[in-house]
Design a protein around this motif. Structure first.
Motif, PDB file in Angstrom:
ATOM      1  N   LEU A 157      81.578  14.788  -7.930  1.00  0.00           N
ATOM      2  CA  LEU A 157      82.685  16.571  -7.872  1.00  0.00           C
ATOM      3  C   LEU A 157      83.898  15.984  -8.959  1.00  0.00           C
ATOM      4  N   LEU A 158      84.462  14.644  -8.945  1.00  0.00           N
ATOM      5  CA  LEU A 158      85.737  14.543  -9.746  1.00  0.00           C
ATOM      6  C   LEU A 158      85.335  13.892 -11.113  1.00  0.00           C
ATOM      7  N   PRO A 159      86.069  14.492 -12.408  1.00  0.00           N
ATOM      8  CA  PRO A 159      86.081  14.297 -13.715  1.00  0.00           C
ATOM      9  C   PRO A 159      86.947  12.699 -13.739  1.00  0.00           C
ATOM     10  N   SER A 160      86.278  12.713 -14.745  1.00  0.00           N
ATOM     11  CA  SER A 160      87.331  11.224 -15.181  1.00  0.00           C
ATOM     12  C   SER A 160      88.105  11.892 -15.856  1.00  0.00           C
ATOM     13  N   PRO A 161      89.431  11.520 -16.128  1.00  0.00           N
ATOM     14  CA  PRO A 161      90.252  11.616 -17.418  1.00  0.00           C
ATOM     15  C   PRO A 161      90.463  11.005 -18.593  1.00  0.00           C
ATOM     16  N   GLY A 162      89.991   9.817 -18.520  1.00  0.00           N
ATOM     17  CA  GLY A 162      89.757   8.827 -20.048  1.00  0.00           C
ATOM     18  C   GLY A 162      87.918   8.467 -19.880  1.00  0.00           C
ATOM     19  N   ALA A 163      87.791   9.470 -19.336  1.00  0.00           N
ATOM     20  CA  ALA A 163      85.425   9.454 -20.217  1.00  0.00           C
ATOM     21  C   ALA A 163      85.933   9.919 -21.795  1.00  0.00           C
ATOM     22  N   GLU A 172      78.313  15.473 -16.091  1.00  0.00           N
ATOM     23  CA  GLU A 172      78.395  16.595 -15.734  1.00  0.00           C
ATOM     24  C   GLU A 172      76.816  16.729 -15.470  1.00  0.00           C
ATOM     25  N   VAL A 173      75.545  16.647 -15.989  1.00  0.00           N
ATOM     26  CA  VAL A 173      75.189  15.801 -15.899  1.00  0.00           C
ATOM     27  C   VAL A 173      74.800  15.379 -14.218  1.00  0.00           C
ATOM     28  N   VAL A 174      75.573  14.538 -14.118  1.00  0.00           N
ATOM     29  CA  VAL A 174      74.880  13.218 -13.101  1.00  0.00           C
ATOM     30  C   VAL A 174      75.383  14.788 -11.296  1.00  0.00           C
ATOM     31  N   LEU A 175      76.953  15.571 -11.728  1.00  0.00           N
ATOM     32  CA  LEU A 175      77.352  16.138 -10.684  1.00  0.00           C
ATOM     33  C   LEU A 175      76.234  17.668 -10.310  1.00  0.00           C
ATOM     34  N   ILE A 179      74.281  19.065  -6.910  1.00  0.00           N
ATOM     35  CA  ILE A 179      75.035  20.285  -6.208  1.00  0.00           C
ATOM     36  C   ILE A 179      74.035  20.983  -6.898  1.00  0.00           C
ATOM     37  N   GLY A 180      73.253  21.250  -7.552  1.00  0.00           N
ATOM     38  CA  GLY A 180      72.710  21.540  -8.305  1.00  0.00           C
ATOM     39  C   GLY A 180      71.007  21.672  -7.899  1.00  0.00           C
ATOM     40  N   SER A 181      70.447  23.225  -8.154  1.00  0.00           N
ATOM     41  CA  SER A 181      68.983  23.339  -7.965  1.00  0.00           C
ATOM     42  C   SER A 181      68.003  22.286  -8.276  1.00  0.00           C
ATOM     43  N   SER A 182      67.668  21.688  -7.325  1.00  0.00           N
ATOM     44  CA  SER A 182      65.878  21.189  -8.648  1.00  0.00           C
ATOM     45  C   SER A 182      65.328  21.733  -9.189  1.00  0.00           C
ATOM     46  N   LEU A 189      70.547  20.422 -17.889  1.00  0.00           N
ATOM     47  CA  LEU A 189      71.000  20.082 -17.617  1.00  0.00           C
ATOM     48  C   LEU A 189      72.104  19.408 -18.677  1.00  0.00           C
ATOM     49  N   LEU A 190      71.435  18.600 -19.651  1.00  0.00           N
ATOM     50  CA  LEU A 190      72.072  18.559 -20.739  1.00  0.00           C
ATOM     51  C   LEU A 190      72.254  19.290 -21.803  1.00  0.00           C
TER      52      LEU A 190
END
Length: 289
Positions: A157-163, A172-175, A179-182, A189-190
């Protein structure tokens, strides 16, 4: 770029449909840009007779960023230390109320998702004359007793500031795979992740949103006094905010609970029609007072 001055900030917004139709303000969740409300979803709402407005909260998208306030100490926040909270949930509510006023709207239908559902609920509690109807989507009452999550790794759930761009897109895709619909494909997603990152990648603002959301207090008693037509909509497969919070919201407001099968903590296309139908049906209801 259309923006309105609210609470000392510039909030970017977009509209769909005729401004002669009743206004429907869409309030997105924590750290999300207005892209969280898909364009076609908004157009379908407009086709149902609404003047649809979606907007970027402070600190995300094309609205005012507040990096001068400083960063959030996330580790401290998770221990209950709120000393690095830079603004509060109440400030986000005030932003939204200010936007309604700045747009010259005397009354709006409100639909909010996740944290946006909480903001919409709070406006209905504090400013009922502004609210023609309320749709609480994927939300909760903020009562800790009804908190329910099956997310195994909250770090997603946490973004990486240095990404960099590629890493931010992958996160974003992993998030949303978590949490998203299958039913949502990896390709979709991409596509969504690329659109969000390329439009406005601002992880520091997302973390300030996280901290602000942590300051939200239990709205249960306030919701018992809400008299505007209300509907509660929730995904049957939501792993982030399970049905317990939705049921509590519906119980407190006396609202119908619409559970959408196969929907998680997102707005998958197969859920659009049930959500739109519920919003439109509720908006047509007579005020309870």
């Amino acid at each position: 770029m259309p923006s309105a001055r609210s609470n000392g900030l510039d909030l970017y917004y977009e509209t769909f449909g005729s401004d002669h139709d009743p206004a429907l303000l869409l309030v997105m969740g924590m750290g999300e840009q207005l892209l969280g409300w898909p364009e076609e979803f908004c157009r379908r709402l407009a086709d149902r007779g609404f003047h649809v407005i979606r907007f970027d909260h402070r600190d995300v998208g094309a609205s005012t960023w507040l990096d001068d306030l400083g960063d959030v100490d996330v580790k401290a926040l998770f221990t209950g230390d709120t000393s690095t909270v830079r603004y509060t949930f109440t400030d986000l509510v005030a932003d939204t109320v200010g936007l309604i006023t700045a747009l010259g709207l005397s009354r709006v239908h409100l639909a909010g998702v996740s944290m946006g559902a909480g903001i919409a609920q709070q406006i209905a509690i504090d400013h009922p004359p502004l609210v023609a109807s309320l749709a609480s989507v994927s939300g909760t009452t903020s009562d800790p007793a009804v908190r329910e999550s099956t997310i195994s790794d909250p770090s997603v759930l946490l973004p990486s500031p240095g990404a960099d761009r590629d890493a931010a897109i992958e996160a974003e895709v992993v998030l949303y795979r978590a949490i998203g619909s299958s039913a949502v494909s990896d390709e979709e997603l991409l596509r969504r992740a690329i659109a969000k990152v390329d439009r406005a990648h601002h992880p520091a603002g997302v973390l300030r949103h996280l901290a602000a959301n942590a300051t939200a207090t239990d709205r249960t008693e306030g919701l018992r006094a809400v008299w505007v037509p209300t509907v509660v909509i929730h995904g049957g497969d939501d792993p982030l905010l399970g049905l317990r919070g939705a049921r509590a919201t519906a119980e407190a407001t006396g609202a119908d609970l619409v559970v959408v099968p196969g929907m998680a903590h997102d707005l998958p296309e197969h859920a659009w029609n049930p959500i739109i139908d519920a919003i439109a049906r509720n908006a047509a209801a007579k005020t309870a007072s």
